[in-house]
Design a protein around this motif. Structure first.
Motif, mmCIF file in Angstrom:
data_model
loop_
_atom_site.group_PDB
_atom_site.id
_atom_site.type_symbol
_atom_site.label_atom_id
_atom_site.label_comp_id
_atom_site.label_asym_id
_atom_site.label_seq_id
_atom_site.Cartn_x
_atom_site.Cartn_y
_atom_site.Cartn_z
ATOM 1 N N MET A 263 0.829 -1.208 0.000
ATOM 2 C CA MET A 263 0.000 0.000 0.000
ATOM 3 C C MET A 263 0.863 1.258 0.000
ATOM 4 O O MET A 263 0.566 2.236 -0.704
ATOM 5 N N ARG A 264 1.937 1.247 0.754
ATOM 6 C CA ARG A 264 2.819 2.422 0.784
ATOM 7 C C ARG A 264 3.538 2.603 -0.553
ATOM 8 O O ARG A 264 3.714 3.736 -1.022
ATOM 9 N N GLU A 265 3.964 1.498 -1.160
ATOM 10 C CA GLU A 265 4.633 1.578 -2.460
ATOM 11 C C GLU A 265 3.701 2.174 -3.519
ATOM 12 O O GLU A 265 4.097 3.032 -4.309
ATOM 13 N N VAL A 266 2.461 1.712 -3.533
ATOM 14 C CA VAL A 266 1.501 2.199 -4.524
ATOM 15 C C VAL A 266 1.178 3.671 -4.284
ATOM 16 O O VAL A 266 1.100 4.473 -5.222
ATOM 17 N N ALA A 267 0.991 4.037 -3.021
ATOM 18 C CA ALA A 267 0.699 5.437 -2.709
ATOM 19 C C ALA A 267 1.843 6.348 -3.134
ATOM 20 O O ALA A 267 1.613 7.496 -3.534
ATOM 21 N N ALA A 268 3.075 5.843 -3.062
ATOM 22 C CA ALA A 268 4.242 6.647 -3.439
ATOM 23 C C ALA A 268 4.452 6.694 -4.948
ATOM 24 O O ALA A 268 4.911 7.708 -5.483
ATOM 25 N N GLU A 269 4.108 5.602 -5.643
ATOM 26 C CA GLU A 269 4.465 5.470 -7.056
ATOM 27 C C GLU A 269 3.360 5.923 -8.006
ATOM 28 O O GLU A 269 3.638 6.381 -9.120
ATOM 29 N N GLU B 172 -0.203 8.184 -9.007
ATOM 30 C CA GLU B 172 -0.669 9.546 -8.761
ATOM 31 C C GLU B 172 -2.050 9.603 -8.118
ATOM 32 O O GLU B 172 -2.297 10.446 -7.256
ATOM 33 N N ARG B 173 -2.967 8.712 -8.556
ATOM 34 C CA ARG B 173 -4.351 8.798 -8.076
ATOM 35 C C ARG B 173 -4.908 7.407 -7.765
ATOM 36 O O ARG B 173 -5.757 6.884 -8.499
ATOM 37 N N PRO B 174 -4.460 6.807 -6.641
ATOM 38 C CA PRO B 174 -5.046 5.505 -6.251
ATOM 39 C C PRO B 174 -6.436 5.691 -5.643
ATOM 40 O O PRO B 174 -6.839 6.792 -5.282
ATOM 41 N N VAL B 175 -7.140 4.571 -5.525
ATOM 42 C CA VAL B 175 -8.428 4.544 -4.842
ATOM 43 C C VAL B 175 -8.554 3.178 -4.183
ATOM 44 O O VAL B 175 -8.015 2.185 -4.681
ATOM 45 N N LEU B 176 -9.248 3.119 -3.050
ATOM 46 C CA LEU B 176 -9.451 1.856 -2.343
ATOM 47 C C LEU B 176 -10.896 1.425 -2.520
ATOM 48 O O LEU B 176 -11.818 2.163 -2.156
ATOM 49 N N LEU B 177 -11.107 0.243 -3.089
ATOM 50 C CA LEU B 177 -12.453 -0.288 -3.289
ATOM 51 C C LEU B 177 -12.943 -0.914 -1.986
ATOM 52 O O LEU B 177 -12.265 -1.738 -1.383
ATOM 53 N N PHE B 178 -14.148 -0.520 -1.577
ATOM 54 C CA PHE B 178 -14.693 -0.958 -0.293
ATOM 55 C C PHE B 178 -16.167 -1.275 -0.425
ATOM 56 O O PHE B 178 -16.958 -0.423 -0.834
ATOM 57 N N SER B 179 -16.527 -2.514 -0.087
ATOM 58 C CA SER B 179 -17.916 -2.958 -0.218
ATOM 59 C C SER B 179 -18.611 -3.139 1.121
ATOM 60 O O SER B 179 -19.826 -3.359 1.165
ATOM 61 N N GLY B 180 -17.846 -3.080 2.217
ATOM 62 C CA GLY B 180 -18.395 -3.445 3.516
ATOM 63 C C GLY B 180 -18.203 -4.906 3.825
ATOM 64 O O GLY B 180 -18.633 -5.383 4.881
ATOM 65 N N GLY B 181 -17.547 -5.644 2.910
ATOM 66 C CA GLY B 181 -17.265 -7.063 3.120
ATOM 67 C C GLY B 181 -15.987 -7.271 3.919
ATOM 68 O O GLY B 181 -15.190 -6.350 4.120
ATOM 69 N N ASP C 145 -16.122 3.114 -15.839
ATOM 70 C CA ASP C 145 -16.554 4.508 -16.020
ATOM 71 C C ASP C 145 -16.086 5.377 -14.846
ATOM 72 O O ASP C 145 -15.656 6.523 -15.035
ATOM 73 N N ALA C 146 -16.168 4.838 -13.631
ATOM 74 C CA ALA C 146 -15.755 5.605 -12.449
ATOM 75 C C ALA C 146 -14.247 5.833 -12.448
ATOM 76 O O ALA C 146 -13.773 6.925 -12.084
ATOM 77 N N ILE C 147 -13.486 4.819 -12.846
ATOM 78 C CA ILE C 147 -12.031 4.977 -12.930
ATOM 79 C C ILE C 147 -11.673 6.059 -13.929
ATOM 80 O O ILE C 147 -10.816 6.920 -13.671
ATOM 81 N N ALA C 148 -12.355 6.059 -15.085
ATOM 82 C CA ALA C 148 -12.090 7.079 -16.106
ATOM 83 C C ALA C 148 -12.538 8.463 -15.643
ATOM 84 O O ALA C 148 -11.821 9.457 -15.832
ATOM 85 N N GLU C 149 -13.708 8.536 -15.022
ATOM 86 C CA GLU C 149 -14.249 9.835 -14.590
ATOM 87 C C GLU C 149 -13.329 10.522 -13.582
ATOM 88 O O GLU C 149 -13.104 11.738 -13.657
ATOM 89 N N HIS C 150 -12.804 9.747 -12.642
ATOM 90 C CA HIS C 150 -11.987 10.332 -11.575
ATOM 91 C C HIS C 150 -10.488 10.290 -11.881
ATOM 92 O O HIS C 150 -9.700 10.814 -11.091
ATOM 93 N N GLY C 151 -10.116 9.669 -12.976
ATOM 94 C CA GLY C 151 -8.713 9.611 -13.346
ATOM 95 C C GLY C 151 -7.877 8.722 -12.458
ATOM 96 O O GLY C 151 -6.655 8.936 -12.321
ATOM 97 N N PHE C 152 -8.472 7.684 -11.874
ATOM 98 C CA PHE C 152 -7.716 6.793 -10.998
ATOM 99 C C PHE C 152 -6.730 5.957 -11.818
ATOM 100 O O PHE C 152 -7.091 5.435 -12.884
ATOM 101 N N ASP C 153 -5.508 5.825 -11.319
ATOM 102 C CA ASP C 153 -4.521 4.994 -12.029
ATOM 103 C C ASP C 153 -4.196 3.710 -11.290
ATOM 104 O O ASP C 153 -3.451 2.869 -11.796
ATOM 105 N N LYS D 84 0.636 4.183 -21.744
ATOM 106 C CA LYS D 84 -0.454 5.113 -22.027
ATOM 107 C C LYS D 84 -1.801 4.386 -22.000
ATOM 108 O O LYS D 84 -1.980 3.364 -22.654
ATOM 109 N N GLY D 85 -2.722 4.914 -21.224
ATOM 110 C CA GLY D 85 -4.063 4.351 -21.142
ATOM 111 C C GLY D 85 -4.228 3.273 -20.100
ATOM 112 O O GLY D 85 -5.364 2.902 -19.771
ATOM 113 N N GLU D 86 -3.148 2.740 -19.558
ATOM 114 C CA GLU D 86 -3.243 1.661 -18.585
ATOM 115 C C GLU D 86 -3.634 2.178 -17.201
ATOM 116 O O GLU D 86 -3.431 3.343 -16.872
#
Length: 303
Positions: free
Chosen positions: A21-27, A29-38, A122-130, A178-180
């Motif tokens: 998690m720390r490596e990804v946050a550092a490397e 630009e725009r991570p997101v954590l998926l959370f379902s309540g599970g 669509d949400a990944i594209a809308e918010h620019g998550f990488d 590019k695009g990944e």
């Protein structure tokens, strides 16, 4: 003699996940954590706390909401995120249906579970998550056993196993073409039993449906489904009351319960330690469509 320090099995897994998690946050630009309540995403939240507290998370939390989730899981999701003071993004499958992005299935076996893919992309594209953190584990299903910690998706969100990168010596190449974008699975090396033992050791709260409770259910294809407005009964199917609990929390239309009297975390740990059937194999109808159902969905951009 010099002092020695030994990490337990669970603390070794925890240290690996925190490092990821720390490596990804550092490397990235725009991570997101998926959370379902599970349970798996509950563990991800705890690991994020270990990685980044006392500061705020360096990424938002996002749920892909089918609109047919268990009410207990949605109530827990909202309350837990509010308690943590973090930002929650809810991407709605219903919105995707209303906007003509996906076509809702009809009939007694209709499910919105597969429709999540378009909403997620669509949400990944809308918010620019990488990069998107997910709670998938390798013991869940054969397609997930092929995954790396960092799973790269092309410009269409598709997953190609042969294009994934080696992760020798826990070194992660996070460079994006590019695009990944990447899906990140910090608890890939955990098992269902590890998850429950960690939840018990950390005294984490989980939604009530993970414990035994009396519920109106009906039987279909060898599984027990909750009676709900989202599931249409077929001829010959009759509701009855049973003591059940859930091993996984998904869309109500494709997630089955198991008969159980496990009412505490200790009871659940013992029950899982003795089972010989995976949670998805026992309780997820969407994995029974074909032999390669999960892999087909993953190739299209599923979690």
């Amino acid at each position: 003699m010099p002092a020695t320090y030994h990490l337990s099995h669970l603390r070794t897994l925890e240290a690996e996940a925190v490092h990821v998690m720390r490596e990804v946050a550092a490397e990235f630009e725009r991570p997101v954590l998926l959370f379902s309540g599970g349970k798996d995403s509950i563990v991800l939240l705890r690991l994020a706390e270990k990685a980044f507290r006392p500061g705020p998370f360096p990424f938002p939390i996002m749920h892909i909401d089918t609109g047919h989730n268990f009410p207990e899981a949605i109530e827990f999701r909202d309350r837990r995120v509010a308690e943590m003071g973090e930002r929650l993004i809810v991407a709605s499958v219903q919105d995707s249906i209303d906007n003509g992005r996906v076509l809702e299935e009809t009939g007694p076996r209709a499910s919105r579970n597969g429709l999540q893919t378009v909403t997620l992309l669509d949400a990944i594209a809308e918010h620019g998550f990488d990069a998107a953190f997910g709670g998938a584990r390798r013991d869940e299903e054969r397609a997930r056993a092929k995954e790396r910690i960092l799973s790269f998706r092309d410009e269409f969100g598709q997953w190609e196993p042969q294009r994934q990168r080696p992760e020798l010596w826990s070194l992660y190449n996070g460079r994006l073409r590019k695009g990944e974008h990447a899906r990140v699975f910090p608890i890939s090396n955990w098992t269902e039993l590890d998850v429950w033992q960690y939840i018990a050791e950390e005294s984490l709260e989980v939604p009530s449906i993970y414990f035994a409770h009396e519920r109106e259910v009906f039987e279909r294809d060898g599984m027990l489904y909750a009676v709900s407005p989202h599931v249409q009964l077929q001829e010959g199917e009759r509701p009855f009351s049973a003591w059940v609990r859930y091993r996984t929390v998904g869309d109500m239309s494709c997630t089955g319960a198991v008969e159980s009297r496990a009412s505490t975390l200790a009871d659940v740990v013992l029950e899982i330690a003795g089972t010989q059937v995976t949670e998805r194999g026992q309780t997820r109808a969407d994995d029974r469509v074909t032999e390669a159902a999960m892999e087909d969905r993953k190739k299209a951009g599923y979690f």
